[in-house]
Write a protein that holds these residues in place. Structure first.
Motif, PDB file in Angstrom:
ATOM      1  N   TYR A 198       0.826  -1.208   0.000  1.00  0.00           N
ATOM      2  CA  TYR A 198       0.000   0.000   0.000  1.00  0.00           C
ATOM      3  C   TYR A 198       0.861   1.259   0.000  1.00  0.00           C
ATOM      4  N   VAL A 199       1.851   1.301   0.886  1.00  0.00           N
ATOM      5  CA  VAL A 199       2.675   2.496   1.014  1.00  0.00           C
ATOM      6  C   VAL A 199       3.446   2.766  -0.281  1.00  0.00           C
ATOM      7  N   TRP A 200       3.981   1.724  -0.901  1.00  0.00           N
ATOM      8  CA  TRP A 200       4.707   1.944  -2.159  1.00  0.00           C
ATOM      9  C   TRP A 200       3.764   2.500  -3.227  1.00  0.00           C
ATOM     10  N   CYS A 201       2.572   1.970  -3.304  1.00  0.00           N
ATOM     11  CA  CYS A 201       1.606   2.457  -4.296  1.00  0.00           C
ATOM     12  C   CYS A 201       1.241   3.913  -4.047  1.00  0.00           C
ATOM     13  N   ARG A 202       1.044   4.286  -2.795  1.00  0.00           N
ATOM     14  CA  ARG A 202       0.716   5.682  -2.488  1.00  0.00           C
ATOM     15  C   ARG A 202       1.872   6.603  -2.848  1.00  0.00           C
ATOM     16  N   ARG A 203       3.086   6.179  -2.530  1.00  0.00           N
ATOM     17  CA  ARG A 203       4.251   6.992  -2.850  1.00  0.00           C
ATOM     18  C   ARG A 203       4.360   7.187  -4.370  1.00  0.00           C
ATOM     19  N   THR A 204       4.113   6.116  -5.101  1.00  0.00           N
ATOM     20  CA  THR A 204       4.203   6.188  -6.554  1.00  0.00           C
ATOM     21  C   THR A 204       3.142   7.123  -7.116  1.00  0.00           C
TER      22      THR A 204
END
Length: 423
Positions: free
Chosen positions: A161-167
């Protein structure tokens, strides 16, 4: 356009300043010491502060994850000549094959038993905890759903989730004006490094550990970055085939990333391909719903040349971009919106069939997403298809009513679950 994650989250959260990564991809490997979520008095453990006169990566030697560089997939050039759905289906087949291999080799294990983490496990635990804090603060419904999962799965989903939000924040956050194709190339290089066990910062470290434990392939992550590139260079989608590829890149990819972690129910007789295909359908449905809900908000983007509706279907309905800028609900617009909503519901129907095949502990947050996002389409209809000046949303009462319903449905055996199709 915000990423439609597999669970219900706010698509307009501004997280870039919290994550502290925009400067790192804009200026190469330099990580600015400004993020309370990345550094916050942890320089002794996560060597974040840049030294004068030199570029410095986060010191991840103590939690380097080995043995996963073989999972870095190469781009398949031959896909260029086929339709978007065929391109995406080839990715689905690959993800399903990896999961099938895992089920055959170790059907009773949640994670890969061969990965042994050297060094301090406490650093990794802290990285996962930080991902959990981000989820709890910015995606409350999603976070509550993950609490029903096993601890290992829960932490892995937080990391994804966090990687997707950062992206997503790279092109949709407050610093989006500074993002260039080169910056996205650097972000993709960081992705490849973390898949090889060389994370750049503590949030990358959690994902690096996750992809080492589970059969998660790099291609959906690469494809999401490609979706961000599309936002930088593409202003129109001439047909649904083009729009489908965009929706896959920015949202359908999340389903492909998540299924290996969520797990397929041991008693399921469905093929892994069908489960991945359903997860993909939910991402597509969610993103189509976002597009229909946000027509009015995206008008400012449209004035910069960006329209997220199939141009050929607009023309067939007797509409054009000028009608969108005018923001007037007409009979032509109503007919057009009805056809778009019907398509989105078809994808929700397809997604529902796969939710029942997931591991029982993973079904609730996915059902919640399906129920709540689907109700947004109902609200567009209730607003007489006025998505120019009225934002369709599910109020708190309806949300609270849907959550226990989703939870109850997640407990019923798959063969006994009636369809959720709107009559």
């Amino acid at each position: 356009m915000s990423v439609a994650l597999l669970w219900v989250v706010s698509p307009n959260l501004q997280l870039s300043n919290c994550f502290g990564f925009v400067d790192s991809v804009r200026d190469g490997n330099r990580l600015i010491y400004s993020s309370r979520l990345v550094c916050r008095d942890r320089s002794s453990m996560f060597n974040c502060r840049p030294k004068k006169g030199r570029k410095q990566k986060w010191n991840a030697r103590s939690i380097k994850v080995p043995g996963i560089s073989s999972m870095v997939a190469s781009t398949v050039d031959e896909l260029a000549a086929v339709s978007s759905e065929e391109k995406v289906y080839n990715v689905v087949l690959k993800q399903a094959a990896l999961v099938k291999e895992q089920l055959m080799s170790s059907p009773d294990l949640d994670v890969n038993p061969d990965i042994v983490l050297p060094g301090s496990l406490g650093l990794l635990n802290e990285a996962y905890d930080r991902c959990g804090e981000v989820c709890a603060e910015y995606a409350k419904t999603f976070y509550l759903g993950t609490l029903l999962m096993t601890p290992e799965r829960r932490r892995a989903i937080w990391a994804i989730y966090v990687w997707c939000r950062r992206t997503d924040e790279l092109v949709d956050g407050p610093n989006a004006s500074h993002i260039t194709p080169t910056a996205l190339d650097r972000w993709e290089s960081r992705l490849e490094d973390l898949f090889r066990g060389r994370p750049f910062d503590m949030l990358d470290a959690a994902l690096s550990d996750t992809v080492a434990k589970y059969r998660v392939d790099i291609q959906p992550f690469r494809d999401m970055i490609e979706g961000m590139r599309m936002d930088l260079r593409k202003s129109r989608y001439k047909n649904f085939d083009e729009l489908y590829l965009y929706c896959y890149n920015v949202a359908g990819t999340v389903g492909l990333m998540s299924v290996p972690v969520m797990g397929i129910a041991p008693e399921s007789e469905a093929s892994p391909v069908s489960v991945f295909d359903a997860a993909l359908a939910l991402g597509i449905a969610n993103q189509l719903t976002n597009i229909l809900r946000d027509v009015g908000e995206e008008m400012s983007c449209a004035r910069r040349g960006r329209v997220y509706l199939p141009q050929d279907e607009l023309a067939q309905a007797g509409l054009s971009d000028d009608d969108i800028f005018a923001g007037k609900v007409t009979d032509k617009w109503r007919r057009f919106m009805k056809s778009q909503i019907k398509r989105a519901r078809m994808f929700f129907d397809k997604a529902e069939k796969g939710v029942t095949e997931l591991n029982a502990a993973s079904r609730w947050p996915v059902y919640a997403s399906l129920l709540l996002y689907r109700q947004i389409l109902d609200e567009i209809e209730a607003n007489d298809y006025n998505n120019f000046t009225k934002r369709a949303y599910v109020n708190k009462v309806k949300k609270m009513a849907a959550l226990p319903t989703a939870y109850a449905r997640s407990l019923i055996r798959p063969s006994k679950i009636p369809p959720l199709t709107k009559v």
